[in-house]
Write a protein that holds these residues in place. Structure first.
Motif, mmCIF file in Angstrom:
data_model
loop_
_atom_site.group_PDB
_atom_site.id
_atom_site.type_symbol
_atom_site.label_atom_id
_atom_site.label_comp_id
_atom_site.label_asym_id
_atom_site.label_seq_id
_atom_site.Cartn_x
_atom_site.Cartn_y
_atom_site.Cartn_z
ATOM 1 N N GLN A 127 0.854 -1.199 0.000
ATOM 2 C CA GLN A 127 0.000 0.000 0.000
ATOM 3 C C GLN A 127 0.877 1.231 0.000
ATOM 4 N N GLY A 128 0.352 2.313 -0.539
ATOM 5 C CA GLY A 128 1.107 3.566 -0.507
ATOM 6 C C GLY A 128 0.256 4.742 -0.931
ATOM 7 N N ASP A 129 0.655 5.930 -0.544
ATOM 8 C CA ASP A 129 -0.017 7.135 -1.002
ATOM 9 C C ASP A 129 0.927 8.327 -0.883
ATOM 10 N N ASP A 147 11.627 19.570 -8.177
ATOM 11 C CA ASP A 147 10.398 18.977 -7.676
ATOM 12 C C ASP A 147 10.714 17.985 -6.559
ATOM 13 N N TYR A 148 9.853 17.962 -5.530
ATOM 14 C CA TYR A 148 9.964 17.003 -4.435
ATOM 15 C C TYR A 148 8.633 16.264 -4.292
ATOM 16 N N ALA A 149 8.722 14.988 -3.956
ATOM 17 C CA ALA A 149 7.523 14.191 -3.681
ATOM 18 C C ALA A 149 7.827 13.255 -2.519
ATOM 19 N N THR A 150 7.018 13.331 -1.482
ATOM 20 C CA THR A 150 7.174 12.466 -0.314
ATOM 21 C C THR A 150 6.059 11.430 -0.331
ATOM 22 N N ILE A 151 6.460 10.156 -0.353
ATOM 23 C CA ILE A 151 5.526 9.051 -0.542
ATOM 24 C C ILE A 151 5.592 8.111 0.658
ATOM 25 N N ALA A 152 4.434 7.768 1.212
ATOM 26 C CA ALA A 152 4.360 6.769 2.281
ATOM 27 C C ALA A 152 4.158 5.405 1.638
ATOM 28 N N MET A 153 5.016 4.446 2.005
ATOM 29 C CA MET A 153 4.942 3.120 1.389
ATOM 30 C C MET A 153 5.016 2.031 2.452
ATOM 31 N N ARG A 154 4.111 1.087 2.299
ATOM 32 C CA ARG A 154 4.118 -0.104 3.153
ATOM 33 C C ARG A 154 4.449 -1.296 2.266
ATOM 34 N N TYR A 155 5.493 -2.021 2.631
ATOM 35 C CA TYR A 155 5.921 -3.128 1.781
ATOM 36 C C TYR A 155 6.356 -4.316 2.619
ATOM 37 N N GLU A 156 6.335 -5.479 1.977
ATOM 38 C CA GLU A 156 6.799 -6.716 2.597
ATOM 39 C C GLU A 156 8.080 -7.162 1.906
ATOM 40 N N ALA A 157 8.977 -7.791 2.642
ATOM 41 C CA ALA A 157 10.224 -8.279 2.066
ATOM 42 C C ALA A 157 10.867 -9.283 3.004
ATOM 43 N N ILE A 158 11.615 -10.191 2.436
ATOM 44 C CA ILE A 158 12.492 -11.059 3.222
ATOM 45 C C ILE A 158 13.727 -10.229 3.565
#
Length: 318
Positions: free
Chosen positions: A247-249, A260-271
């Motif tokens: 998920q992210g937004d 230009d700047y963009a700040t993104i919230a990201m939820r991720y899964e990983a080993i």
């Protein structure tokens, strides 16, 4: 009496160590990377919270951006320094307690030297508890103030654009909500951010400095290289694979001059596993089950160039 004093002294020291350990643990709850890099003039202000990252982001503690009034929206003028808790009334009270205990110990006040020393021990415990409570109180107030736009004022309207991942690149139907997305992040931008997330994790795991230089700014690259070097010095290697964005937004985007700047919230899964460089033995992490991380990534785009990672901050999962 001497044995009791010794026991209480050990108890006081243990209490203060446990408090320090608890604060350190709280500071390290955030995702894989600590707060580092640059967000331009917003480096030292917290990005708005989003549905993906409803908790405040970890502050950026390592940055080459100088701390000026422009980068500190709530900064106090130099000629009006804000006294800390240990200055002014709080400092006077705690200082008086400590000084009184020291004098009592030296002079053997009360019912004798032993009782004076016991009094000092109790005062040390009291000071430790008060200091811990004070730090937690002011930290929570600062986080609450920085976690909302407009310098801590209640949010006006929907402050998050509402992009969702894995549909990262598909604008939601209907009219676009009012948000902090000043430059208008598009489908191709969101797809690029998702791709960069996976590429940076892969390059970090492979210790591919060339790829990291391409994907990140020189400043962000320097901090990642420092972490890789630290791992190598300790005989460790970080294995990161099977990265999956859940998920992210968009927290916010803005323009400074031509940048230009963009700040993104990201939820991720990983080993995510730490291994011994020589034997390959697992030092920490689970090689069979993915772990969940929530992080705030800031990307920068200069004229004639593509997006690059300029800052990474951890955030607590909801």
């Amino acid at each position: 009496m001497r044995s009791i004093s010794k026991y209480l002294g050990i108890l006081a020291v243990g209490l203060m160590v446990s408090i320090a350990t608890t604060d350190m643990a709280e500071a390290r709850k955030a995702g894989g990377f600590s707060g580092f890099g640059s967000r331009g003039t917003k480096t030292f202000s917290a990005p708005p919270t989003t549905r993906t990252a409803p908790a405040p982001a970890a502050p950026i503690e390592r940055s080459m951006t100088p701390k000026t009034n422009a980068t500190q929206p709530n900064a106090t003028p130099a000629n009006q320094q804000r006294p800390g808790f240990f200055g002014g009334l709080g400092g006077s009270m705690l200082g008086g307690l400590m000084m009184g205990g020291l004098i009592g110990m030296l002079l053997g006040g009360g019912m004798g030297g032993g009782i004076g020393f016991l009094g000092l021990i109790f005062q040390v415990i009291l000071i430790a508890v008060l200091a811990s409570l004070a730090m937690r109180f002011f930290r929570s107030r600062q986080q609450a103030a920085h976690s909302t736009p407009n310098g801590g004022l209640p949010p006006q309207g929907n402050k998050a654009p509402g992009f969702e991942i894995p549909r990262m690149g598909a604008l939601l139907g209907g009219s676009k909500p009012v948000s902090a997305d000043e430059i208008g992040i598009q489908k191709q931008d969101l797809d690029t951010f998702e791709s960069i997330l996976k590429d940076v994790q892969a390059a970090y795991a492979a210790e591919d400095y060339s790829a990291l230089r391409r994907l990140t700014t020189p400043e962000a690259m320097s901090y990642l290289a420092e972490e890789l070097s630290d791992n190598a010095t300790k005989g460790l290697r970080n294995e990161v694979r099977d990265v999956h964005l859940v998920q992210g937004d968009v927290a916010e985007s803005w323009r400074e001059g031509t940048v230009d700047y963009a700040t993104i919230a990201m939820r991720y899964e990983a080993i995510d596993v730490m291994r011994d460089r020589t034997t390959g033995a697992v030092i920490s992490g689970d090689p069979d089950n993915a772990s969940d991380s929530v992080e705030i990534w800031t990307f920068v785009r200069r004229p004639g160039a593509g997006w690059q990672v300029s800052a990474i901050q951890g955030a607590e999962a909801a």
